[in-house]
Design a protein around this motif. Sequence first.
Motif, PDB file in Angstrom:
ATOM      1  N   VAL A   1       5.602 -11.244  -5.641  1.00 32.45           N
ATOM      2  CA  VAL A   1       5.505 -10.758  -4.271  1.00 32.45           C
ATOM      3  C   VAL A   1       6.700  -9.874  -3.962  1.00 32.45           C
ATOM      4  N   ARG A   2       6.578  -9.119  -2.889  1.00 28.04           N
ATOM      5  CA  ARG A   2       7.635  -8.188  -2.510  1.00 28.04           C
ATOM      6  C   ARG A   2       8.940  -8.937  -2.231  1.00 28.04           C
ATOM      7  N   ASN A   3      10.021  -8.433  -2.795  1.00 21.48           N
ATOM      8  CA  ASN A   3      11.346  -8.995  -2.557  1.00 21.48           C
ATOM      9  C   ASN A   3      11.925  -8.344  -1.316  1.00 21.48           C
ATOM     10  N   GLU A   4      11.914  -9.063  -0.209  1.00 22.27           N
ATOM     11  CA  GLU A   4      12.361  -8.499   1.062  1.00 22.27           C
ATOM     12  C   GLU A   4      13.857  -8.201   1.069  1.00 22.27           C
ATOM     13  N   LYS A   5      14.594  -8.770   0.128  1.00 20.68           N
ATOM     14  CA  LYS A   5      16.041  -8.554   0.073  1.00 20.68           C
ATOM     15  C   LYS A   5      16.413  -7.365  -0.816  1.00 20.68           C
ATOM     16  N   TYR A   6      15.426  -6.676  -1.376  1.00 19.82           N
ATOM     17  CA  TYR A   6      15.702  -5.599  -2.325  1.00 19.82           C
ATOM     18  C   TYR A   6      16.404  -4.426  -1.651  1.00 19.82           C
ATOM     19  N   ALA A   7      17.498  -3.957  -2.270  1.00 23.96           N
ATOM     20  CA  ALA A   7      18.323  -2.894  -1.683  1.00 23.96           C
ATOM     21  C   ALA A   7      18.034  -1.515  -2.269  1.00 23.96           C
ATOM     22  N   GLY A   8      17.154  -1.422  -3.240  1.00 21.32           N
ATOM     23  CA  GLY A   8      16.891  -0.143  -3.869  1.00 21.32           C
ATOM     24  C   GLY A   8      16.000   0.760  -3.045  1.00 21.32           C
ATOM     25  N   ALA A   9      15.907   2.036  -3.462  1.00 24.71           N
ATOM     26  CA  ALA A   9      15.092   3.021  -2.739  1.00 24.71           C
ATOM     27  C   ALA A   9      13.607   2.856  -3.005  1.00 24.71           C
ATOM     28  N   ASP A  10      13.240   2.314  -4.164  1.00 22.95           N
ATOM     29  CA  ASP A  10      11.834   2.216  -4.559  1.00 22.95           C
ATOM     30  C   ASP A  10      11.221   0.892  -4.092  1.00 22.95           C
ATOM     31  N   LYS A  11      11.194   0.684  -2.788  1.00 19.97           N
ATOM     32  CA  LYS A  11      10.615  -0.540  -2.238  1.00 19.97           C
ATOM     33  C   LYS A  11       9.099  -0.517  -2.399  1.00 19.97           C
ATOM     34  N   PRO A  12       8.487  -1.669  -2.674  1.00 18.46           N
ATOM     35  CA  PRO A  12       7.041  -1.713  -2.909  1.00 18.46           C
ATOM     36  C   PRO A  12       6.235  -1.258  -1.695  1.00 18.46           C
ATOM     37  N   ARG A  13       5.162  -0.547  -1.977  1.00 21.08           N
ATOM     38  CA  ARG A  13       4.214  -0.130  -0.943  1.00 21.08           C
ATOM     39  C   ARG A  13       3.044  -1.105  -0.847  1.00 21.08           C
ATOM     40  N   ASN A  14       3.167  -2.243  -1.482  1.00 18.97           N
ATOM     41  CA  ASN A  14       2.111  -3.248  -1.500  1.00 18.97           C
ATOM     42  C   ASN A  14       2.749  -4.612  -1.305  1.00 18.97           C
ATOM     43  N   ASP A  15       1.918  -5.641  -1.184  1.00 17.67           N
ATOM     44  CA  ASP A  15       2.447  -6.995  -0.967  1.00 17.67           C
ATOM     45  C   ASP A  15       2.870  -7.681  -2.250  1.00 17.67           C
TER      46      ASP A  15
ATOM     47  N   ASN B   1     -13.608  -7.143 -10.126  1.00 15.68           N
ATOM     48  CA  ASN B   1     -12.827  -8.380 -10.212  1.00 15.68           C
ATOM     49  C   ASN B   1     -11.372  -8.135 -10.593  1.00 15.68           C
ATOM     50  N   LEU B   2     -11.025  -6.896 -10.890  1.00 16.42           N
ATOM     51  CA  LEU B   2      -9.682  -6.517 -11.315  1.00 16.42           C
ATOM     52  C   LEU B   2      -9.401  -5.141 -10.749  1.00 16.42           C
ATOM     53  N   ASP B   3      -8.134  -4.886 -10.420  1.00 20.57           N
ATOM     54  CA  ASP B   3      -7.772  -3.602  -9.821  1.00 20.57           C
ATOM     55  C   ASP B   3      -7.174  -2.605 -10.794  1.00 20.57           C
TER      56      ASP B   3
ATOM     57  N   GLY C   1      -1.247  -5.524   0.678  1.00 24.14           N
ATOM     58  CA  GLY C   1      -2.285  -6.030  -0.202  1.00 24.14           C
ATOM     59  C   GLY C   1      -1.747  -6.341  -1.573  1.00 24.14           C
ATOM     60  N   MET C   2      -2.453  -7.223  -2.278  1.00 26.51           N
ATOM     61  CA  MET C   2      -2.068  -7.624  -3.619  1.00 26.51           C
ATOM     62  C   MET C   2      -2.847  -6.826  -4.664  1.00 26.51           C
ATOM     63  N   ILE C   3      -2.164  -6.461  -5.717  1.00 29.72           N
ATOM     64  CA  ILE C   3      -2.774  -5.753  -6.846  1.00 29.72           C
ATOM     65  C   ILE C   3      -3.114  -6.772  -7.924  1.00 29.72           C
ATOM     66  N   ARG C   4      -4.345  -6.737  -8.425  1.00 28.89           N
ATOM     67  CA  ARG C   4      -4.761  -7.612  -9.523  1.00 28.89           C
ATOM     68  C   ARG C   4      -4.752  -6.787 -10.811  1.00 28.89           C
ATOM     69  N   ALA C   5      -3.833  -7.108 -11.722  1.00 27.70           N
ATOM     70  CA  ALA C   5      -3.637  -6.282 -12.915  1.00 27.70           C
ATOM     71  C   ALA C   5      -3.739  -7.120 -14.184  1.00 27.70           C
ATOM     72  N   SER C   6      -4.190  -6.483 -15.268  1.00 24.05           N
ATOM     73  CA  SER C   6      -4.294  -7.183 -16.557  1.00 24.05           C
ATOM     74  C   SER C   6      -2.924  -7.342 -17.180  1.00 24.05           C
TER      75      SER C   6
END
Length: 548
Positions: A233-247, A268-270, A40-45
Amino acid sequence: MRKSSRLRVRLCSVVAGVTALALAAAACGGGGDGGSGSGGMIRASWGDPQHPLEPANTNEVQGGKVLDMIFRGLKRYDPETGEAEDAMAESIETDDQRNFTVTIKDGWTFSDGSEVTAQSFVDAWNYGAHVENAQVASYFFQFIDGYEEVHPTEEGSRPTADTLSGLKVEDDRTFTVRLSEPFSLWPETLGYAAYAPLPRAFFDDHDAWLEKPVGNGPYRIDSYRPSQSMTLVRNEKYAGADKPRNDGVELRVYTDNNTAYTDLQAGNLDLIDDVPASQLGNAERDLGDRYINQPAGIIQTVSFPLYDEDWQGADGRRLRQGLSMAIDREQITSRIFHDTRTPASDFTSPVLGDSGGFDKGLCGDVCTFDPDRARELIDEAGGLPGGKVTITSNVDTGSHRQWMDAVCNSINNALDTSNACTVNPVPTFADFRNQITGHEMTGMFRTGWQMDYPLIQNFLQPLYYTDASSNDSGYSSDEFDGLIDEANAQADEGRAVSTFQDAERVLVDDLPAIPLWYQNGTAGFAERLSDVKLNPFSVPVFTDIKVS
C-alpha cells in the motif's frame, strides 16, 4: 568516466550511452502529479522471490521488483532514460575518484516513522558486506576499503573486522566512503538495491523484520502470503518526488504466465509484465495500445557448469563453441518471439549504445549459426559428454519451455540426431536457483541477466569475475579479472569502455556462457489502468499507474 579532477554527481548526471534507452523526452524525477490520481489497487502478476527481501540478499527479478517499491537509495534510475539521478543523495563529491563524501537529504523516514540517517546507510552496507550474514549481493561492497577483512575470500578464513574500514559517519546526514582503488563511476551504481538504507528495526528484531520488511520507498508491505500474494500500500510517509498515483499493488504469484495472460483477458488481473511467448503473435491484436513492447537491458544466455570436468579444458571450450554455433538464433527469435528478441552478438545489451560499450560484432563466428562447423568442433572434442546434453530452467515464468525446446531442436538438427539435446524443466524459479547455487548442474542452464544499472561493467563483472555474486558457472580467468580491475580504475570513460570490451573478448574466447538474444520488455494491462510503462529494466513503473 569523467576526466575532471573534482567530480560532483548532480541530479540527472548522464551515464554514457544510456540516452539510447530513451523512449520519449522526459524531465528528471518522474512522479508527475506527486501522488494525485484516482487511487485504487493494481492487481499484478508476480513470481515468488528466491531469498528473503533483504536489500543485499536479492539478485533476481521478482525480489528486486519489490525492493524497488519499498526502498529508495542514494540514486534512482530515471524510468524513461535510465539515467542515474539523485534520490536520497543531496550530493556525492570526490577530488580523486576514490574518496567520496556523501550528504543525504533531510526529512526522509522509514515507513515505521524512524528517521533515515547516514548511519542507516553505513549500518546497512556493513551488514551486506559481512561474510557471516551470507548476503548474495555482498559482492557489490567489494569496492569499499576493508571488504577483505569483513568478507575474506579464502576458504576457511574468518573475518578479522566487523565493519568496513572505508565507511565513516560524519554526522546525521553525512558519511564518507573510501574505495580500495579509484572508480569514477561508482556513484552511478548506487541505485542498485543492495545499497539501500536499513532501519534500526532490521537489527533489533531481524526475524520480525523479515516477516514484514520496512523500507523508505513509495510503498510499504501490508501483507505477504508466500507462494500466493503480497499486498503493498502507499507509504504516506514517503519523502520522494515519485509518490504513487494509486492506492497500492497486489502482487499475485503465478506459476504459469499463460494463466496470468488469460486472467488479464478475463478481467481478473490488471497487469502482466511478461507476455508469454505463445501469445506474442496475437498480443497486439488482443490488447491494442494496452500491449507494451520496448527495448530493455536484458540478455538471455545459457551457461555451463565449469566445476564439472566434462566441460573443462580445451575440449570443453570446443564443446561450448560448437553448441553455440548449432543454435539458429535468427529463426528462434523470429518464429517464437515475434520481434521481441534480437539475436545476441556480444555479452551486453544494445540499450548501452556504441559509446556505452555495446559491440554488435564482438562475438563474431562463435555466435553465428553454422551447423557444419558446430559438428566439427563437437567431434574434435570427442562428442557430447555421454552423447547428450540438457538445458535446464524454471518454467513458471518467462516462456522458457518454448525457447528451450527450440534451442534443443536446433542443436539436434545441426547434429543430425533427434535426442542429443533434451530439456530439463524445473517447476519453480526458487527451486531452479537453489539447484544452481548448490552446483547441481551437469549441462547447460539458463542464466539470463537483467541489468542492475546501465553500465557495461554490470554485464560483465557480477557474472564472470572470479567468485562474483552471480557467477553461476564457476568461471575464473586471471586475464579477464585483470582487465576488469584495470577498466574500473580508469578515469577516462572512453578508455574504460574499451578495456571492458577487451575483457569481453576474453569471454568470447573462453565462452563460459552462450549469448542467445537481447530481450525486450513486454507487458499487457487492463482498460482500467492508465499511464502504464516499463522502465529500462523492463519493470513496471508502479508509482505512475492510475486506476479508474
